[in-house]
Structure formats: C-alpha cells, structure tokens
Design an enzyme around this catalytic site. Sequence first.
Site, short mmCIF file in Angstrom:
data_model
loop_
_atom_site.label_atom_id
_atom_site.label_comp_id
_atom_site.label_asym_id
_atom_site.label_seq_id
_atom_site.Cartn_x
_atom_site.Cartn_y
_atom_site.Cartn_z
CD GLN A 130 -1.06 2.30 2.25
OE1 GLN A 130 -0.04 2.06 2.89
NE2 GLN A 130 -1.62 3.51 2.23
CE1 TYR A 132 -2.47 6.57 3.56
CE2 TYR A 132 -0.36 5.69 4.30
CZ TYR A 132 -1.73 5.81 4.45
OH TYR A 132 -2.35 5.18 5.48
CB THR A 158 -4.35 4.64 0.89
OG1 THR A 158 -4.31 3.22 1.08
CG2 THR A 158 -5.32 5.24 1.90
CE LYS A 256 -7.65 0.50 3.14
NZ LYS A 256 -7.87 1.68 4.00
CG HIS A 280 -7.77 6.11 6.48
ND1 HIS A 280 -7.01 5.98 5.34
CD2 HIS A 280 -6.92 5.92 7.51
CE1 HIS A 280 -5.75 5.74 5.67
NE2 HIS A 280 -5.68 5.70 7.00
NE ARG A 335 -9.90 2.13 15.23
CZ ARG A 335 -10.37 2.90 14.26
NH1 ARG A 335 -11.12 2.36 13.29
NH2 ARG A 335 -10.10 4.19 14.23
#
Length: 392
Positions: A130, A132, A158, A256, A280, A335
């Site tokens: 992933q 940014y 993302t 994403k 997010h 999480r």
Amino acid sequence: MASTSEWFETVAEAQRRAKKRLPKSVYMALIAGTDKGITVSDNVDAYSELGFRPHIANLPAERSQATTVLGQDIALPVIISPTGVQAVHPEGEVAVARAAAGAGTAAGLSSFASRSIEDVAAVNDKVFFQMYWVGSREQLLARAMRAKKAGAKALIMTLDWSFSNGRDWGSPPIPEKIDLKAAVQFAPEVLRKPRWLLDFVKSGKLPDLTTPNLAIDGEPAPTFFGAYYQWMTTPLPTWEDVAWLREQWDGPFMVKGIMHPDDARRAVDAGATAISVSNHGGNNLDGTPASIRVLPGIAEAVGDQVEVLLDGGIRRGSDVVKALALGAKAVMIGRAYLWGMAANGEAGVANVLEIMKQGIDAGLLGLGKSSIHELTRDDLLIPENFAVGAKA
C-alpha cells in the site's frame, strides 16, 4: 471454546486485553478517529441495523469461504488491511503476515509500516503493498518497483487519509523517535504496562517509529513525522496521476478510500482492477457515513467492472457475511487484528482470523448457503433508510 489466557472468544475480548496490556498512548492511537468520532462509531454500529433471514432445514453440510482477490486465491474473504507503524508488538507486521499466511489469506502492508516489504514478503507470498501519494512520481515509482521486486502481488493506492489530528477526546502524543527525551516523557504510562515493555526488552529493540518502506536508493528511512512532512509538501494527486501509476504497475491495482459512486467510476476509468469502500476507519472527514452504508450503491455502480472490497467496523464473522451480501467480494480488517496482536502476538492475530472464519461459517449455515458466493441482499433485512445512494 471458552476464553483462556491464550485464547479469546471475541474481538471485543481482544480489545479489552489490548487496553489492559498497552500503554495509554499506544492504545489511544488504535482507537482514534477524527473530531467527534461520529464515523468511527457508525462504522461499527451500522451492522447492528442489518438483520438476517435464516433457514432451518436442508442446510448445507459443507460450506466454502474460498475466493480470489487481486489475483490471489484466499481461504476466507478476510484480508489484513495495511496499517501504519505497529508499536503494539516487537514483531509488528511480520507477525501479522505470518498469521495471515497460516490462515490462508493475504496481508496488506503499509508504506508507513515499521517492517520492510522484504521482511514481510518473506513470510507470506500474498502481500499487497500500500502507498500514499507521497513524494515525486519518480519516488513513488521507485517504491512500487522495490515492492514488486520483493514479491508484492498487488498495489494499493490509498487516497482517503487527511492526517487530521483533531479529536474531541484528545489526540495521543506520538514521539518522533524513541530517545532519552521520549523515554522520560512516556515512562509513567509505560511503567504501568510492564508486560508490553518486557516484550520489547526481550526482543532487544525499542518500538521502531521509522518507515523503512519509504526509503529508496539506500537512503535512510524517514521517521513517521518525516514522512508526514513529505506528504504535507506533496501536491495532492489527480485522477491523471492515479492512471499514470496504474500504467506503471503491471499487476492488480486497488484504489482504497472510495465512498462515492462517482469516485468509484473514476477509479475504473483510471484502470483500477479493485476498489476498497473505506473511510479510513473514521480517520478522515468525520460525519462520513459507515462504509457499509455506501457499499450497495458503489457495488451497483461498478461491481460488474472491478472487485469491490470493504473495510471499516468489521468485528465479527456475521459482519463479513453482511458485507458480502451487500456486494463486497471480501473485507479488510484493521483494528481487530491489531487488538489481537496486542493481546497475544502472532497467535492473537491468528485468533482473530479464526473468530472471523467461524462466524462466517455460522452465517452461511444459518442462511442455508454452501458458499460465500451465494450470498445476496435477499439474505438480509435492510431498513428502508439504511443504504446511501442505493435501493435497499
């Protein structure tokens, strides 16, 4: 099976154990969301508004959860979502990836991770890297090619992180690096959690707040805040930028952060092979609805053109079943597995994935489905005003 010191029955129990084990700042970083936390709460609560329409006879004796996502065969429709610097356990992303491999599923690895793509790909052959939009096109391409060389099977772009630190209940302090000053500052809360500290002492290293996956051409890895500064000074990406990166990446490509059908269509136009319906984890614009609420409309818009995944609020296998019934091919969890790792390391992550697997199987049995691919909206009771932008 009943909970024991080495096993927890629910993700809620994993969260309780994580809170008990972790220093306050570390735990707060895991539960944090922006502003009032409206989106964080709705991500979880929305699933409770959806009901099931079960059957009681002619139920399938065998049930399959296998599917294919981003070109990889996985044993259950639950993928590890990429999360940044994992200070909850010394092994961090490597432990997570091993647990995912043991469960037969893929692991997303953040470019802000504390462990390198090389280390993670060595323990799981289904790694999705992933990124940014940080730095120049040349830097982005260099990181992507490094990931591909290491064995990454897909690229995740993302686009939905605003880096907002505004939280009504307070933002947890995060040091730029672990040095004497930070040790003194955090000593009171760390000393209250000796088991967490002991794990790192045994490992021979302190929590790593650098981002090794942002390093290119032998340069030192920036700290988390160094990466943050680079992000802040990078011009915001356009859809043309996304299309350019997709052209450079020869393989599955996910965008994403989709929460609007228009963006889903633009992602398709840019060449994406998959999208993740995501806000997010509530860490972007507060007041955005739960991702499960917008999933039906987005699946209607582009579900026949790209793979549609969802993340946000997944806490049990029944949540996964509901997401699949509303159009997702698989889900990504964040999480939940971080709490599992905090509770019991790699075994805790495996524990969370097993909870998901068992819950999905129970859902399939109750709904009379022999495969996750048979799930449809007709299996759910959907309130009239539940879905945003779609007919329920």
